[in-house]
Design an enzyme around this catalytic site. Structure first.
Site, PDB file in Angstrom:
ATOM      1  N   LYS A  66      -3.859  -4.129   4.347  1.00 28.38           N
ATOM      2  CA  LYS A  66      -3.393  -4.273   2.795  1.00 28.38           C
ATOM      3  C   LYS A  66      -3.671  -5.651   2.519  1.00 28.38           C
ATOM      4  CE  LYS A  66       0.150  -1.000   3.594  1.00 28.38           C
ATOM      5  NZ  LYS A  66       1.526  -0.738   3.450  1.00 28.38           N
ATOM      6  N   ASP A 102       4.371   0.312  -2.524  1.00 28.49           N
ATOM      7  CA  ASP A 102       5.258   0.306  -1.455  1.00 28.49           C
ATOM      8  C   ASP A 102       6.583   0.065  -1.866  1.00 28.49           C
ATOM      9  OD1 ASP A 102       3.709   1.289   0.797  1.00 28.49           O
ATOM     10  OD2 ASP A 102       3.011  -0.707   1.158  1.00 28.49           O
TER      11      ASP A 102
END
Ligand code: ATR
Length: 272
Positions: A66, A102
C-alpha cells in the site's frame, strides 16, 4: 470488452476480493473480470505496470504494497494522502489515480453494519503501522469524543498524532497508561493477530457495552477478540470492513454502489 481488475499483494492467494467483486458485478449485470496477482517483494511496480499496459482498468493493492502504491500513483485523493497509503488504483488513459477506501470501509462496517455509532464515543486504536495510519483520518471524520492511539512502540503512535491536525480529539496513550482509561470502541490494527499474539490492552479498558473490532479476519476469535469477549464486550472481525472497502472501490471504478449485506452473508456462509 470485459473490463479487467485485480488485487495485487504478497501473499495474495487467500484474498477474498475476487469473490466479493464477482458478487457486486452480478448484482448489476456488469461484465468484469477480477483476478489475484502475486508480486514479488521487490516487484510491485513491475507487476502493476504490466497489468496496466495489458489494458486493465484498475487494481486493488493489499499488504505489503500500500505505501508503494501511494508512491506509484500519479495523483492521490485527500484520504490516500492523509494515510500515505493506497489500496485502490484507477488506470486512466493519461494517469493513475490512487485512493484509499480502508478508512471509510471500517467506519461503515462499524456504524451501518454493526450499529455502533462513532460520533461522541471514546475510541482506542491499537497499532501505529500502515493499517492504523490508513484509518485514522476516517475515524476522526466520524467526530469521536476522543480518538486515542496506542502502540507497543509508543514513539510511533506519538508521531502519527503529531502529523495530524486534530490535537483536541486525538492523542497517543502509552501501553503503561492504559490501565486508567476506558473506551467504547477498541480497534485492533496491529499485525499481532497474524502470529496469534495479543497486543497489550488491559481488560479494564473495555467499557460495559464496548465493541471490540479486529481488522484481521479468519476462523474463530483472535486473541484480542477472545480477551474482549471475556470482559463481556461485543466482538467483530474485519470481514465487514473488507466488503465495505471493496464496495467503495467498486463505486469508484463502476459508479454503482453495491448492496454489501448479502455479500457479507455469502462470505460468512462460504467460510463455514
Ligand atoms: P501493517 O501495515 O499491517 O500495519 P506494520 O506497518 O508492520 O504492518 O505495523 C504493524 C503494527 O503491529 C505495529 O504497530 C506493531 O507494533 P510496533 O510498532 O511496536 O512494531 C504492531 N504489532 C505487531 N506485532 C505485535 C504484537 N505482538 N504486540 C503488539 N503490537 C504488535
Amino acid at each position: 470488452m470485459t473490463d479487467r481488475y485485480a488485487v495485487i499483494g504478497n501473499p495474495v492467494a487467500h484474498s477474498r476480493s475476487p469473490e466479493i467483486h464477482a458478487a457486486f458485478a452480478r448484482e448489476f449485470g456488469e461484465d468484469i473480470q477480477y483476478e489475484r496477482l502475486l508480486a514479488t517483494p521487490s516487484g510491485f511496480v513491475e507487476t502493476v505496470e504490466a497489468f496496466r499496459n495489458s489494458g486493465a482498468s484498475g487494481a486493488n493493492v493489499t499488504l505489503p504494497f500500500k505505501p508503494e502504491a501511494f508512491a506509484y500513483a500519479g495523483v492521490c485523493t485527500a484520504r490516500a494522502e492523509r494515510g500515505k497509503s493506497v489500496n485502490t488504483l484507477q488506470f486512466e488513459s493519461d494517469q493513475v489515480v490512487g485512493d484509499n477506501t480502508d478508512g471509510v470501509g471500517l467506519c461503515r462496517d462499524i456504524v451501518s453494519n454493526l450499529g455502533q455509532p462513532l460520533a461522541g464515543t471514546r475510541i482506542l486504536l491499537i497499532g501505529a503501522g500502515g493499517a492504523a495510519r490508513a484509518v485514522v483520518g476516517a475515524l476522526l471524520d466520524c467526530q469521536p469524543e476522543i480518538l486515542a492511539i496506542t502502540n507497543r512502540t509508543p514513539a510511533k503512535a506519538q508521531l502519527i498524532v503529531a502529523e495530524m491536525d486534530a490535537k483536541k480529539r486525538f492523542c497517543a496513550v502509552a501501553p503503561a497508561e492504559l490501565s486508567t482509561r476506558r473506551f467504547d470502541v477498541l480497534i485492533n490494527a496491529t499485525s499481532a493477530s497474524l502470529t496469534a499474539s495479543l497486543p497489550m490492552v488491559p481488560p479494564s479498558c473495555f467499557d460495559k457495552n464496548a465493541l471490540a473490532y479486529d481488522m484481521m479476519y479468519g476462523k474463530g476469535l483472535t486473541p484480542f477478540l477472545a480477551l474482549a469477549a471475556s470482559t463481556g464486550a461485543r466482538t467483530a472481525d474485519g470481514l465487514g470492513m473488507l466488503v465495505e472497502q471493496a464496495a467503495e472501490a467498486f463505486f469508484l471504478w463502476r459508479g454503482k454502489r453495491p448492496s454489501t449485506g448479502p455479500v457479507l452473508n455469502l462470505l460468512k456462509q462460504n467460510s463455514q
